[in-house]
Design a protein around this motif. Sequence first.
Motif, PDB file in Angstrom:
ATOM      1  N   LEU A  58       0.850  -1.184   0.000  1.00  0.00           N
ATOM      2  CA  LEU A  58       0.000   0.000   0.000  1.00  0.00           C
ATOM      3  C   LEU A  58       0.887   1.236   0.000  1.00  0.00           C
ATOM      4  N   PRO A  59       0.450   2.297  -0.685  1.00  0.00           N
ATOM      5  CA  PRO A  59       1.284   3.507  -0.654  1.00  0.00           C
ATOM      6  C   PRO A  59       1.366   4.066   0.766  1.00  0.00           C
ATOM      7  N   CYS A  60       2.513   4.603   1.088  1.00  0.00           N
ATOM      8  CA  CYS A  60       2.733   5.154   2.421  1.00  0.00           C
ATOM      9  C   CYS A  60       2.043   6.508   2.531  1.00  0.00           C
ATOM     10  N   GLN A  61       1.391   6.709   3.673  1.00  0.00           N
ATOM     11  CA  GLN A  61       0.699   7.976   3.914  1.00  0.00           C
ATOM     12  C   GLN A  61       1.687   9.098   4.200  1.00  0.00           C
ATOM     13  N   HIS A  62       2.720   8.800   4.952  1.00  0.00           N
ATOM     14  CA  HIS A  62       3.695   9.824   5.321  1.00  0.00           C
ATOM     15  C   HIS A  62       4.999   9.557   4.577  1.00  0.00           C
ATOM     16  N   ARG A  63       5.298  10.443   3.687  1.00  0.00           N
ATOM     17  CA  ARG A  63       6.570  10.341   2.969  1.00  0.00           C
ATOM     18  C   ARG A  63       7.557  11.269   3.637  1.00  0.00           C
ATOM     19  N   GLN A  64       8.621  10.705   4.100  1.00  0.00           N
ATOM     20  CA  GLN A  64       9.669  11.509   4.727  1.00  0.00           C
ATOM     21  C   GLN A  64      10.879  11.491   3.814  1.00  0.00           C
ATOM     22  N   PRO A  65      11.515  12.629   3.649  1.00  0.00           N
ATOM     23  CA  PRO A  65      12.725  12.608   2.822  1.00  0.00           C
ATOM     24  C   PRO A  65      13.761  11.692   3.458  1.00  0.00           C
ATOM     25  N   PRO A  66      14.655  11.134   2.664  1.00  0.00           N
ATOM     26  CA  PRO A  66      15.663  10.240   3.218  1.00  0.00           C
ATOM     27  C   PRO A  66      16.488  10.953   4.297  1.00  0.00           C
ATOM     28  N   PHE A  67      16.972  10.179   5.211  1.00  0.00           N
ATOM     29  CA  PHE A  67      17.852  10.724   6.248  1.00  0.00           C
ATOM     30  C   PHE A  67      19.112  11.240   5.579  1.00  0.00           C
ATOM     31  N   LEU A  68      19.699  12.242   6.163  1.00  0.00           N
ATOM     32  CA  LEU A  68      20.895  12.837   5.589  1.00  0.00           C
ATOM     33  C   LEU A  68      22.120  12.032   6.017  1.00  0.00           C
ATOM     34  N   PHE A  69      22.701  11.305   5.071  1.00  0.00           N
ATOM     35  CA  PHE A  69      23.899  10.529   5.367  1.00  0.00           C
ATOM     36  C   PHE A  69      25.044  11.511   5.599  1.00  0.00           C
ATOM     37  N   PRO A  70      25.867  11.255   6.622  1.00  0.00           N
ATOM     38  CA  PRO A  70      26.959  12.197   6.911  1.00  0.00           C
ATOM     39  C   PRO A  70      27.871  12.392   5.704  1.00  0.00           C
ATOM     40  N   ASP A  71      28.306  13.612   5.522  1.00  0.00           N
ATOM     41  CA  ASP A  71      29.221  13.940   4.431  1.00  0.00           C
ATOM     42  C   ASP A  71      30.629  13.519   4.847  1.00  0.00           C
ATOM     43  N   ILE A  72      30.921  12.247   4.650  1.00  0.00           N
ATOM     44  CA  ILE A  72      32.169  11.683   5.174  1.00  0.00           C
ATOM     45  C   ILE A  72      33.180  11.339   4.096  1.00  0.00           C
ATOM     46  N   LEU A  73      32.700  11.130   2.901  1.00  0.00           N
ATOM     47  CA  LEU A  73      33.565  10.517   1.895  1.00  0.00           C
ATOM     48  C   LEU A  73      34.762  11.375   1.513  1.00  0.00           C
ATOM     49  N   HIS A  74      34.649  12.687   1.603  1.00  0.00           N
ATOM     50  CA  HIS A  74      35.809  13.508   1.249  1.00  0.00           C
ATOM     51  C   HIS A  74      36.838  13.550   2.381  1.00  0.00           C
ATOM     52  N   HIS A  75      36.483  13.071   3.583  1.00  0.00           N
ATOM     53  CA  HIS A  75      37.433  13.025   4.705  1.00  0.00           C
ATOM     54  C   HIS A  75      38.263  11.743   4.702  1.00  0.00           C
ATOM     55  N   VAL A  76      37.774  10.723   4.026  1.00  0.00           N
ATOM     56  CA  VAL A  76      38.432   9.419   4.043  1.00  0.00           C
ATOM     57  C   VAL A  76      39.439   9.368   2.902  1.00  0.00           C
ATOM     58  N   LYS A  77      40.713   9.350   3.266  1.00  0.00           N
ATOM     59  CA  LYS A  77      41.778   9.388   2.257  1.00  0.00           C
ATOM     60  C   LYS A  77      42.557   8.074   2.167  1.00  0.00           C
ATOM     61  N   GLN A  78      42.792   7.434   3.302  1.00  0.00           N
ATOM     62  CA  GLN A  78      43.647   6.247   3.336  1.00  0.00           C
ATOM     63  C   GLN A  78      42.819   4.969   3.197  1.00  0.00           C
ATOM     64  N   PRO A  79      43.391   3.937   2.580  1.00  0.00           N
ATOM     65  CA  PRO A  79      42.667   2.675   2.434  1.00  0.00           C
ATOM     66  C   PRO A  79      42.235   2.071   3.771  1.00  0.00           C
ATOM     67  N   GLN A  80      43.075   2.188   4.785  1.00  0.00           N
ATOM     68  CA  GLN A  80      42.728   1.636   6.094  1.00  0.00           C
ATOM     69  C   GLN A  80      41.534   2.382   6.699  1.00  0.00           C
ATOM     70  N   GLN A  81      41.495   3.696   6.512  1.00  0.00           N
ATOM     71  CA  GLN A  81      40.347   4.479   6.985  1.00  0.00           C
ATOM     72  C   GLN A  81      39.083   4.045   6.257  1.00  0.00           C
ATOM     73  N   ALA A  82      39.195   3.876   4.952  1.00  0.00           N
ATOM     74  CA  ALA A  82      38.035   3.467   4.157  1.00  0.00           C
ATOM     75  C   ALA A  82      37.501   2.118   4.637  1.00  0.00           C
ATOM     76  N   ALA A  83      38.397   1.177   4.915  1.00  0.00           N
ATOM     77  CA  ALA A  83      37.977  -0.142   5.392  1.00  0.00           C
ATOM     78  C   ALA A  83      37.312  -0.040   6.755  1.00  0.00           C
ATOM     79  N   THR A  84      37.874   0.777   7.630  1.00  0.00           N
ATOM     80  CA  THR A  84      37.327   0.931   8.980  1.00  0.00           C
ATOM     81  C   THR A  84      35.937   1.552   8.924  1.00  0.00           C
ATOM     82  N   ILE A  85      35.769   2.580   8.124  1.00  0.00           N
ATOM     83  CA  ILE A  85      34.475   3.256   8.022  1.00  0.00           C
ATOM     84  C   ILE A  85      33.454   2.354   7.328  1.00  0.00           C
TER      85      ILE A  85
END
Length: 191
Positions: A58-85
């Motif tokens: 059934l169609p949803c009565q309340h449509r909420q915009p998607p949650f805002l995913f943190p803007d993290i991708l430009h902070h992750v530079k190293q492969p180990q950081q990427a794996a950890t995140i």
Amino acid sequence: MSVPAAPQTHLPRGIPVLLLLLMALNTTLACQQMRHRDDTFAWDSLKILKTMAPTPPLPCQHRQPPFLFPDILHHVKQPQQAATIARHILHNLFAILSKHSIPKHWDIKAWHDLLNNLHHYIQHLEHCMPANRMLIKTQGPRNIVLSINKYFRHIQDFLHTHSHSACAWDHVRLEARACFQHVDTLIRRMK
């Protein structure tokens, strides 16, 4: 009458070192064989998610915009950081999706397949790219982890507020889709 003593066997001195080297080699080979999985994990998960969680009947009565995913991708530079995140995102996603209150219209077999896929890939990341605690202690990645935790807490609160309804789970499905896309970007940065 005394029982004869069992002969004691002693391993030559080099055997323990050889065993350690063989275990390390086995781990390395297993991780190398999993590299192809890095390329397909997110896509496979998205396909399973689509099979598992079709849109609500059934169609949803309340449509909420998607949650805002943190803007993290430009902070992750190293492969180990990427794996950890990536591992942290997947662990949180696994925790939410493994709840037993999923909607009745979701495919249970696909749900189990997705949970298994998540679990195996999390184990792969833990095994092949163990977390380096020093990378998390710097301000940037620590804020990333806190932001991710807050993001997933909002999703859990949303599910609880809407009594784990089919519509609330549909929002979670959309967020899971976005998470797999972000994880795919992180996987590419791991290489």
